[in-house]
Design a protein around this motif. Structure first.
Motif, PDB file in Angstrom:
ATOM      1  N   UNK A  53       0.849  -1.204   0.000  1.00  0.00           N
ATOM      2  CA  UNK A  53       0.000   0.000   0.000  1.00  0.00           C
ATOM      3  C   UNK A  53       0.887   1.257   0.000  1.00  0.00           C
ATOM      4  N   UNK A  54       0.583   2.197  -0.840  1.00  0.00           N
ATOM      5  CA  UNK A  54       1.445   3.375  -0.960  1.00  0.00           C
ATOM      6  C   UNK A  54       1.078   4.450   0.053  1.00  0.00           C
ATOM      7  N   UNK A  55       1.736   5.592  -0.110  1.00  0.00           N
ATOM      8  CA  UNK A  55       1.477   6.727   0.789  1.00  0.00           C
ATOM      9  C   UNK A  55       0.078   7.305   0.615  1.00  0.00           C
ATOM     10  N   UNK A  56      -0.602   6.904  -0.454  1.00  0.00           N
ATOM     11  CA  UNK A  56      -1.955   7.445  -0.661  1.00  0.00           C
ATOM     12  C   UNK A  56      -2.992   6.777   0.219  1.00  0.00           C
ATOM     13  N   UNK A  57      -2.586   5.733   0.905  1.00  0.00           N
ATOM     14  CA  UNK A  57      -3.525   5.018   1.762  1.00  0.00           C
ATOM     15  C   UNK A  57      -4.094   5.939   2.810  1.00  0.00           C
TER      16      UNK A  57
END
Lengths: 236, 442
Positions: free
Chosen positions: B1-5
């Motif tokens: 999961x990226x930082x946009x989570x």
């Protein structure tokens, strides 16, 4: 481990009064939404989709019933606290894009981060990241009038997810787009949900879009008449 | 999961907001307000022009009126007495030689040395009769020192024939055109002036017309005669140190007259034990002072009307610009913008408009006032017969008076009024019904 509940509605009603006329827009809607959901509120016009989205988004107050967002009971919140809840936990995507016309794409995406008081370096990094994720690299300095409808809605999505909200509410996000652009936008939302875990609840009456949701809440005359995967939705 | 989570660890609604972005919020407000101001360029330009034009008009007409008052005061004080006049306490009740003050030269020099006093002059006034072979007319006789009049007397610019009186011609007099016509005299002709001396005896002297003036006031042009002080003193039976009044001319400054008056009165009380008093020009020429007071009030009302008319146009524009953005403001609120921030944005837009409009108005008004001060406006064509006010002739060429403090005060008033008008649209912006306004389409 069970997923966290982001939205909990219990017997939510909403009645609008206009003089002697009263309209019951919602008649005891109840459902929960878990983190990471990709759900749609479906139903014909006037079924109560927008009303329910407004109540979940803290834009309006229910006549009765409970609306809980990310564990916060909205009944206890005054206007200022509701505003703060929206700012910090909810992202909005509107049917008519509703970008701030005097700001560029990057500035629109940055807006909620500024309201939250995030430091500049963090804001810049997030804006770059979200605009890249919605495919708008190179268009950062364009104003809404210099963007197509699809591009504007991508900026709106970037703005909605930039602050990493617990929930993104989208009210008929593809209604103003042609079918190709609408499909492309849905793909983007699916990707953001699948790869980045963004929780989406969107309203639509487009059968093609309903099929792409993982969960469908059918509304009819202010009541939830069906709750399940798209393949279980009755054809009628 | 990226930082946009999603960050479920986001501070709860009751927790304080993240810090470090206050300057960013301020910049955002300024950016939004400034750009919103120019979204409808034509409307903003028209509004700015309204503020600028209204303010510049108010500044210009105000400076024109003040210039007229200043000139009228100048001419009246130079002709009749002074900005401050020293005389015996009852002189005003019965002006004449019997109420003269003594030791005038020494007192005049002492008064001239006071701070704030530019110069002082001695004056003798008397009622009399001027007669020639053609007839006789009642006149007011002003005895002055011609050397002190050079460069100051308003009669210098009003001579239509002949020349000013001078020490070379001790019997020279100046008469108005009306008097000259009735007595049928020209420069060089003889006139006998008759009055009553300090003993109560009839006294006459032969004078010769040096010049004829035209002030534009029938009353003054047929009544006023200016002669040289020594001969008038002789005719009235006064010694050289006895005069009717000592007129004082003061340095510029709003507070100067009151300050000098206090000092003069203190000096008179100290040296003359209450036998002399000091009066302002408003007291010695009350009709002119009264006219100025009434006219100034009327001008102020007119200027305020101009400002208020402009202001209500602006209020309409401001209100429209808020009402037509109801949907947009609802979107901002939906995104979590605090209502007070929305109100601050509206007020900032008004403030920016006010700053720009007032700067424009101040600059235009100042330029117009400087033009009016330098060139003046010649009204001779419109009032060939001349104009009078309070018994005094008004100069038909009117000049503006450039007064930075007055201009700044008016500009600040317009700025404050515009800001005040912004309160209403600001309140409207804060009262937007969120859900209802969102339902309306742009």
């Amino acid at each position: 481990m069970a997923s966290k509940t982001i939205v909990r509605c219990e017997q939510v009603t909403k009645t609008y009064a206009s003089g002697a006329l009263t309209v019951q827009a919602l008649r005891g809607a109840s459902f929960s939404l878990e983190a990471g959901a990709f759900a749609t509120l479906a139903g014909p016009s006037g079924s109560g989709k927008s009303t329910l989205l407004n109540l979940i988004g803290g834009l309006d107050r229910p006549t009765s019933g409970l609306v809980e967002i990310d564990g916060v009971d909205t009944r206890a919140l005054d206007g200022t606290a509701l505003s703060k809840l929206r700012r910090e936990r909810i992202g909005f995507v509107f049917q008519a894009y509703n970008l701030i016309p005097v700001l560029t794409a990057a500035e629109n995406a940055e807006y909620v981060l500024l309201l939250q008081g995030r430091p500049e370096a963090e804001r810049q990094a997030r804006v770059r990241e979200v605009l890249k994720s919605v495919g708008l690299e190179g268009l950062e300095e364009r104003t809404p009038r210099e963007l197509s409808g699809g591009q504007q809605q991508r900026v709106a999505i970037a703005r909605a997810i930039a602050a990493r909200p617990a929930l993104v509410l989208a009210d008929e996000p593809t209604a103003n787009l042609d079918s190709k652009t609408a499909a492309s936008l849905m793909e983007l939302m699916e990707t953001l949900n699948r790869e980045h875990g963004v929780t989406f609840l969107f309203s639509t009456h487009d059968p093609a879009l309903i099929k792409r949701a993982r969960r469908v809440l059918m509304l009819h005359d202010g009541e939830i008449t069906h709750d399940g995967p798209p393949e279980t939705v009755p054809h009628s | 999961m990226s930082d946009l989570a999603p960050t479920h660890a986001i501070a709860p609604a009751s927790a304080p907001p993240a810090t470090g972005g206050h300057s960013g919020t301020a910049r955002l407000l300024v950016k939004l307000a400034w750009r919103s101001l120019w979204r409808n360029k034509r409307r903003t330009q028209i509004t700015l022009s309204s503020i600028g034009f209204g303010l510049s008009l108010a500044i210009f007409f105000g400076s024109l009126a003040e210039g007229t008052y200043e000139k009228a005061e100048h001419d009246a004080t130079e002709l009749l007495s002074g900005q401050l006049t020293v005389e015996t306490p009852t002189y005003n009740d019965n002006p004449g030689p019997t109420l003269s003050l003594e030791g005038a030269p020494a007192l005049r020099e002492e008064l001239a040395r006071l701070p704030g006093v530019l110069r002082a002059r001695s004056l003798v006034t008397a009622q009399g009769v001027a007669s020639t072979g053609a007839g006789a007319l009642g006149v007011a006789l002003l005895g002055v020192d011609p050397a002190l009049e050079v460069g100051h007397s308003p009669l210098q610019n009003k001579l239509v024939e002949g020349k000013m009186i001078s020490a070379d011609e001790p019997r020279g007099i100046l008469v108005g055109r009306g008097l000259a016509e009735r007595l049928r005299v020209q420069p060089g002709k003889k006139v006998v002036l008759t009055s009553t001396d300090v003993q109560g005896n009839v006294s006459s002297e032969l004078f010769r017309v040096s010049g004829i003036f035209r002030l534009g006031s029938d009353e003054l042009d047929t009544y006023l005669v200016q002669a040289q002080l020594p001969l008038v003193q002789k005719m009235l039976g006064l010694r050289a140190d006895q005069v009717g009044q000592i007129g004082l001319f003061l340095a510029p400054g709003e507070d100067v007259p009151a300050q000098v008056r206090a000092e003069v009165q203190a000096l008179l009380d100290r040296a003359h034990q209450g036998s002399l008093r000091v009066r302002s020009w408003e007291e010695t020429v009350p009709a002119l002072a009264a006219w100025m007071k009434v006219d100034r009030s009327s001008n102020n009302v007119t200027r305020m009307l101009i400002v208020f008319l402009v202001m209500f146009t602006i209020l309409n524009t401001l209100l429209m610009s808020v009402l037509e953005r109801g949907h947009e403001f609802a979107v901002l609120l939906a995104l979590g913008t605090p209502r007070r921030q929305l109100q601050a944005q509206v007020l900032l837009e008004v403030a920016m408009m006010a700053v720009l409009g007032c700067t424009l108005g101040f600059a235009l008004g100042l330029a117009a006032a400087f033009w009016g001060q330098h060139w003046g406006i010649d009204l001779t064509r419109f009032i060939p017969e001349g104009a009078t006010a309070g018994g005094m002739a008004l100069d038909p060429i009117i000049h503006c008076k450039v007064s930075f403090p007055a201009f700044v005060k008016l500009t600040l008033f317009v700025f404050a009024t515009t800001l005040l008008l912004g309160v209403w649209p600001m309140r409207r912006a804060g009262q937007i019904e969120l859900a209802a306004s969102l339902r309306t389409q742009r």
